[in-house]
Design an enzyme around this catalytic site. Sequence first.
Site, PDB file in Angstrom:
ATOM      1  N   HIS A  42       0.840   5.143   1.441  1.00  0.00           N
ATOM      2  CA  HIS A  42       0.093   5.963   2.396  1.00  0.00           C
ATOM      3  C   HIS A  42       0.759   7.339   2.489  1.00  0.00           C
ATOM      4  O   HIS A  42       1.976   7.435   2.680  1.00  0.00           O
ATOM      5  CB  HIS A  42       0.072   5.293   3.771  1.00  0.00           C
ATOM      6  CG  HIS A  42      -0.703   6.081   4.772  1.00  0.00           C
ATOM      7  ND1 HIS A  42      -2.083   6.109   4.778  1.00  0.00           N
ATOM      8  CD2 HIS A  42      -0.300   6.920   5.751  1.00  0.00           C
ATOM      9  CE1 HIS A  42      -2.488   6.922   5.741  1.00  0.00           C
ATOM     10  NE2 HIS A  42      -1.435   7.432   6.345  1.00  0.00           N
ATOM     11  N   ASP A  66      -2.701   0.593   8.234  1.00  0.00           N
ATOM     12  CA  ASP A  66      -1.493   1.413   7.994  1.00  0.00           C
ATOM     13  C   ASP A  66      -0.363   1.098   8.974  1.00  0.00           C
ATOM     14  O   ASP A  66       0.393   1.983   9.375  1.00  0.00           O
ATOM     15  CB  ASP A  66      -1.839   2.916   8.073  1.00  0.00           C
ATOM     16  CG  ASP A  66      -2.863   3.324   7.025  1.00  0.00           C
ATOM     17  OD1 ASP A  66      -2.879   2.707   5.953  1.00  0.00           O
ATOM     18  OD2 ASP A  66      -3.645   4.253   7.284  1.00  0.00           O
ATOM     19  N   ASN A 117       0.855  -1.193   0.000  1.00  0.00           N
ATOM     20  CA  ASN A 117       0.000   0.000   0.000  1.00  0.00           C
ATOM     21  C   ASN A 117       0.884   1.233   0.000  1.00  0.00           C
ATOM     22  O   ASN A 117       2.020   1.193   0.494  1.00  0.00           O
ATOM     23  CB  ASN A 117      -0.857  -0.010   1.269  1.00  0.00           C
ATOM     24  CG  ASN A 117      -1.794   1.175   1.349  1.00  0.00           C
ATOM     25  OD1 ASN A 117      -2.426   1.565   0.359  1.00  0.00           O
ATOM     26  ND2 ASN A 117      -1.900   1.780   2.525  1.00  0.00           N
ATOM     27  N   SER A 167       4.810   6.874   2.481  1.00  0.00           N
ATOM     28  CA  SER A 167       5.388   5.570   2.835  1.00  0.00           C
ATOM     29  C   SER A 167       4.786   4.468   1.963  1.00  0.00           C
ATOM     30  O   SER A 167       3.581   4.493   1.680  1.00  0.00           O
ATOM     31  CB  SER A 167       5.050   5.213   4.293  1.00  0.00           C
ATOM     32  OG  SER A 167       5.405   6.253   5.173  1.00  0.00           O
TER      33      SER A 167
HETATM   34  C1  GAR Z   1      -2.672   8.822  -2.887  1.00  0.00           C
HETATM   35  O1  GAR Z   1      -2.269  10.066  -2.361  1.00  0.00           O
HETATM   36  C2  GAR Z   1      -2.442   7.729  -1.869  1.00  0.00           C
HETATM   37  O2  GAR Z   1      -1.311   7.957  -1.077  1.00  0.00           O
HETATM   38  C3  GAR Z   1      -3.705   7.824  -1.053  1.00  0.00           C
HETATM   39  O3  GAR Z   1      -4.720   8.031  -2.010  1.00  0.00           O
HETATM   40  C4  GAR Z   1      -4.188   8.798  -3.078  1.00  0.00           C
HETATM   41  C5  GAR Z   1      -4.589   8.164  -4.394  1.00  0.00           C
HETATM   42  O4  GAR Z   1      -4.227   8.983  -5.468  1.00  0.00           O
HETATM   43  N1  GAR Z   1      -3.941   6.617  -0.307  1.00  0.00           N
HETATM   44  C6  GAR Z   1      -4.424   6.611   0.938  1.00  0.00           C
HETATM   45  O5  GAR Z   1      -4.727   7.624   1.525  1.00  0.00           O
HETATM   46  C7  GAR Z   1      -4.567   5.244   1.546  1.00  0.00           C
HETATM   47  N2  GAR Z   1      -4.797   5.336   2.951  1.00  0.00           N
HETATM   48  P1  GAR Z   1      -4.293   8.434  -6.966  1.00  0.00           P
HETATM   49  O6  GAR Z   1      -5.690   7.816  -7.145  1.00  0.00           O
HETATM   50  O7  GAR Z   1      -4.122   9.656  -7.808  1.00  0.00           O
HETATM   51  O8  GAR Z   1      -3.200   7.430  -7.135  1.00  0.00           O
END
Ligand code: GAR
Length: 216
Positions: free
Chosen positions: A114, A150, A112, A141
């Site tokens: 995060h 997480d 994942n 991360s």
């Molecule tokens: C990213 O910023 C990722 O880190 C976050 O969602 C976004 C997806 O962006 N993930 C989380 O918050 C998971 N807990 P994307 O759809 O443009 O790749």
Amino acid sequence: MHNSDTCRIVVLISGNGSNLQAIIDQIDTGTIPAEIVAVISNNETAHGLERAKKSHISTAVVNNKQFDNREEYDKALADCIDQYQPDLVVLAGFMRILTPEFVNHYLGRMINIHPSLLPKFRGLNTHQRAIDAGEIKHGVSVHFVTPELDNGPVIVQSVVQIQKNDSVQSLADKVHKEEHKIYPLAISWFAMGRIKFDQEKLTFDEKELAQPIVLE
Ligand code: GAR
């Protein structure tokens, strides 16, 4: 890994899919010995599904609204994923809490990304919380997924500075830029067999990785 050297990846998304795009682009340039065999979303309107189709990648939707509870949903999702026989499941903005049964099924083969320097700021609204806490450093991360949210072993982090005039948006933009570098990097390490998580120990090139790799 399967017979061929190519790591089979299933990517799970809920939204925009900019991380998915970064991974697709790096696979196309040949820096990751992997193939995305499917992109699966819980949300049929996720823009990332369009990105996948443009690259001729199979897509599927397992819509959480059609299930009564988390257990049933995760079971259907796992059935869908397993049809593609992945070596690695990549969560790329998949905004769902996962059941322990689901996570344990993919232990050591699900990662994942995060948007915080874990263990700081697990959960949501990480950019706002980092600003509110007066942090001067923030970041992103990549970690193996374990049942606690997480909290799995972190492989790699990238750090950004928080400036006094940063807004949630400007900070999110900086973090996103780093995400698009470190997620493909971590995936390339997995695909080359360099990082492994055997349910207890995280190793990099067969040596225990007690601390995450940090890119500053
Ligand atoms: C990213 O910023 C990722 O880190 C976050 O969602 C976004 C997806 O962006 N993930 C989380 O918050 C998971 N807990 P994307 O759809 O443009 O790749």
